[in-house]
Design a protein around this motif. Sequence first.
Motif, PDB file in Angstrom:
ATOM      1  N   CYS A  54       0.831  -1.215   0.000  1.00  0.00           N
ATOM      2  CA  CYS A  54       0.000   0.000   0.000  1.00  0.00           C
ATOM      3  C   CYS A  54       0.865   1.264   0.000  1.00  0.00           C
ATOM      4  CB  CYS A  54      -0.917   0.001   1.215  1.00  0.00           C
ATOM      5  SG  CYS A  54       0.005  -0.066   2.778  1.00  0.00           S
ATOM      6  N   ASP A  56       2.592   2.282   2.682  1.00  0.00           N
ATOM      7  CA  ASP A  56       2.765   2.743   4.068  1.00  0.00           C
ATOM      8  C   ASP A  56       3.901   1.992   4.743  1.00  0.00           C
ATOM      9  OD1 ASP A  56       0.549   4.328   3.698  1.00  0.00           O
ATOM     10  OD2 ASP A  56      -0.833   2.882   4.589  1.00  0.00           O
ATOM     11  N   CYS A  79      -1.967   4.462   7.580  1.00  0.00           N
ATOM     12  CA  CYS A  79      -3.382   4.641   7.908  1.00  0.00           C
ATOM     13  C   CYS A  79      -3.632   4.521   9.418  1.00  0.00           C
ATOM     14  CB  CYS A  79      -4.182   3.557   7.191  1.00  0.00           C
ATOM     15  SG  CYS A  79      -3.727   1.907   7.762  1.00  0.00           S
ATOM     16  N   SER A  82      -2.976   1.058  10.713  1.00  0.00           N
ATOM     17  CA  SER A  82      -1.562   0.710  10.953  1.00  0.00           C
ATOM     18  C   SER A  82      -1.121   1.223  12.321  1.00  0.00           C
ATOM     19  CB  SER A  82      -0.655   1.248   9.843  1.00  0.00           C
ATOM     20  OG  SER A  82      -0.533   2.648   9.918  1.00  0.00           O
ATOM     21  N   HIS A 122      -4.315  -6.277   5.920  1.00  0.00           N
ATOM     22  CA  HIS A 122      -2.877  -6.265   5.620  1.00  0.00           C
ATOM     23  C   HIS A 122      -2.094  -5.383   6.594  1.00  0.00           C
ATOM     24  CE1 HIS A 122      -4.028  -2.531   3.548  1.00  0.00           C
ATOM     25  NE2 HIS A 122      -2.762  -2.184   3.717  1.00  0.00           N
ATOM     26  N   CYS A 123      -2.764  -4.428   7.217  1.00  0.00           N
ATOM     27  CA  CYS A 123      -2.093  -3.522   8.167  1.00  0.00           C
ATOM     28  C   CYS A 123      -1.552  -4.335   9.355  1.00  0.00           C
ATOM     29  CB  CYS A 123      -3.040  -2.438   8.656  1.00  0.00           C
ATOM     30  SG  CYS A 123      -3.991  -1.651   7.339  1.00  0.00           S
ATOM     31  N   LEU A 126       1.562  -6.128   8.196  1.00  0.00           N
ATOM     32  CA  LEU A 126       2.688  -5.195   8.059  1.00  0.00           C
ATOM     33  C   LEU A 126       3.306  -4.906   9.428  1.00  0.00           C
ATOM     34  CD1 LEU A 126       4.403  -3.357   6.262  1.00  0.00           C
ATOM     35  CD2 LEU A 126       2.674  -1.553   6.588  1.00  0.00           C
TER      36      LEU A 126
END
Length: 145
Positions: A54, A56, A79, A82, A122-123, A126
């Motif tokens: 993304c 980030d 975001c 995150s 996905h955050c 990550l």
Amino acid sequence: MVDTFDDFVEQLQSQIDEDTRQTYGEKVFQRWKNPRYLQVIADPHGYAKETGSCGDSIEMYLKFENGRVSDIGFQTDGCGTSLVCGSYAAQMAMGKTPAELTEIGGEDILTELGGLPPEDEHCAFLAVAALQSALEDYVSRRNKD
Ligand code: FES
């Protein structure tokens, strides 16, 4: 009726807060408002920055004492999710041994949060990738000593 610009901003913030609560739930909302472990740690024993597809990034800082995580911090330019996931990854890592840290996965964060909308999952992965890379950095530095 909005009287002043300040009232307008306040109403807008209330609307954003309410929408966030509805979409993500109370637990995520509260941590988003109060992100624990959002800090840079000087002279970390392990550090990593991971960037997701993304765009980030999440940075993770680890300190160890007596073989366990004694202090931890994270930063993100990403975001709101995150921010929450980095904070929970850090919380789950506190007090753990390196072996225990390797067992923390993105699914654990999703479970802890009671799930996230699919586009935000996905955050969590990550945040864990940053944590695991910081651990790898710690291990490789220790092996050089
Ligand atoms: Fe990129 Fe959340 S959208 S980390």
